[in-house]
Scaffold this active site. Sequence first.
Site, PDB file in Angstrom:
ATOM      1  CD  GLU A 273      72.092  30.115  -0.818  1.00  0.00           C
ATOM      2  OE1 GLU A 273      71.691  28.902  -1.014  1.00  0.00           O
ATOM      3  OE2 GLU A 273      73.281  30.127  -1.517  1.00  0.00           O
TER       4      GLU A 273
ATOM      5  CD  GLU B  17      74.351  25.667   1.258  1.00  0.00           C
ATOM      6  OE1 GLU B  17      74.284  24.921   0.352  1.00  0.00           O
ATOM      7  OE2 GLU B  17      73.294  26.444   1.448  1.00  0.00           O
TER       8      GLU B  17
END
Length: 450
Positions: free
Chosen positions: A362, A175
Site C-alpha cells: 500500500e 496491519e
Amino acid sequence: MKSDIQDIPFNKQLFGEDFIWGVSTAAVQIEGAHDADGKGASIWDVFTAKKGKILNGHHHRTATDFYNRYQTDIDLIKQLNIPNFRFSISWSRILPGGTGVINQAGIDYYNRIINYCLELGIQPWLTLYHWDLPHELELQGGWTNRAVVNWFIEYVTICANAFGDRVKHWMVMNEPSVFTGAGYFLGIHAPGKKGMKNFLPAIHHAALCMAAGAKILRKILPEAEIGTTFSCSYIEPYSDKPKDVAAATRVDALLNRLFIEPILGLGYPTELTVLKGMDKYILPGDVDNLKFDFDFIGIQNYTREIVQHSFFTPYIHATLVKAEKRKVSITTMGWEVYPASIYHILKKYNQYPQIKKIYLTESGAAFKDEVTDNKVDDPKRVEYLRQYLQQVLRAKNEGFKVDGYFIWTLTDNFEWAEGYHPRFGIIYVDFETQQRIVKSSGQWYAELLR
Ligand code: FCB
C-alpha cells in the site's frame, strides 16, 4: 529537519521486468452489501451503527457497491493496465457466525471476482484479514480470546481450499499493529475496546494467528506465495536530545518492529517495557509458534512521524509532533507528504536478512478532489505517487530488496473512522450515484504501466 527529496527520473522499465505493479483495496471499504446473501455482521457493521464513532455519521453499508459493481471496477483495472489486484475477504461472508456453517453464497461471490480477474488477465492477491472480525466472535472476546487462533485456522482452511486452485498470492493479515492499536487500545476503530488489558492479548493472539494462518496456507497450497502486511512509518526524533531520541526508539519499536520481529524468530522488541504485562498471555511453545518463513513481507507506507519525549503520555512516554504543526505539506488525513519515508523504511526492513522479498502493498494519498466537466484533475496525487516511486527506485538502485508496488487505492472509498471524507482513489466515486471517473492519477498510472 533534513530533507532528502530528490528528482530521480523513472519509468516502468527501470524497476525491472519482474517488478509487480498493482492496486490495493479492502472488503469493508468497498463492498457494501453488508447483509446480502447470508453475510453475518462484522465488528465494523456493529461499530459504524453506534453514534459518534465515524466522522459525519458515515457507514459502509453500501460503500462503493463493489459487491454488485465488481465487473465495472475490474474492467477499470484492466483499462488502467494494472496487472495485479489486491483485495480482502470478508470472514463473515464466508462464515456468518465466525465458525461453523459455511455460507456458499459468500464463496461464490469471491469466486466470481477471482474468475473475472483471471479472465481479464489480472492476478488476484488475497488478504485474509483486513480488520473485519465476525461480530459473533467479538461477543466471545474477539482478538483478546486465545480461541481466535482456532477460529482463524478454520476460516483460513476454508479459503485455501475454496480459492487456492486459482489464487497464487496470499496475505494473511493487514496491519496487525493498526487493528490491535486502534481497535483494542485506543478504541477508535472497531470493536472500540480500550486499554492494556485488551491490547496485550490482542497483539499476541494476532501474532500467533499470522503464523498459524500462514502454516495452514503452506500445508494446503505448497506452491502459493505467502506473505503478510505491516503498516510502517519512518520515525525521526524531534531533536538530538537523548530523551527525544529514546522516545523515537520506543515508538519505532511499537509501530515498526512489534509484529515483524516475533515472526522472524527474534521475539517481541524488549525495549518496549509496555509489553511487560504480555508475559501472562505467552504460553510454553508460543515463541516457536510465532515464527514463519514468509515468502514475502508487505510494507505499507504513507508518511514519517516525528517523535518527542512526553512525560505525560502513559506507557510510552512519547508523543507524535503533528505534521500540521510542522509547516510541511500534508494530505487530507493530516499525514506529512514525505517521499523519502518509503526509502528509509525499505532500508530499515532490508536490515533483516531473514526477509526474502518485499512488496510495497500500500502507498497513496488522500487529497480534496473536485469534478469539473466530468473530469477530476489531481496533480497533487500524481506528484505524490511520482515522488514516492522515485524513492522506491532509489532504494532499488542502492541494492535494497523491493519487488513490487501497489497503490492504495482503486476507487475513493470508506476510510474507516474518517468515513467518506478522505479520497484516496485513483478513480473518483460519486457516492450518491456510484458514478466512477478515472482521475488524472489513474491515467498517469495507466500510462506508466502501458
Ligand atoms: C491503511 C489501511 C487501508 C487504508 C489506508 C489509508 O492503514 O490498511 O485500509 O485505510 O491505510
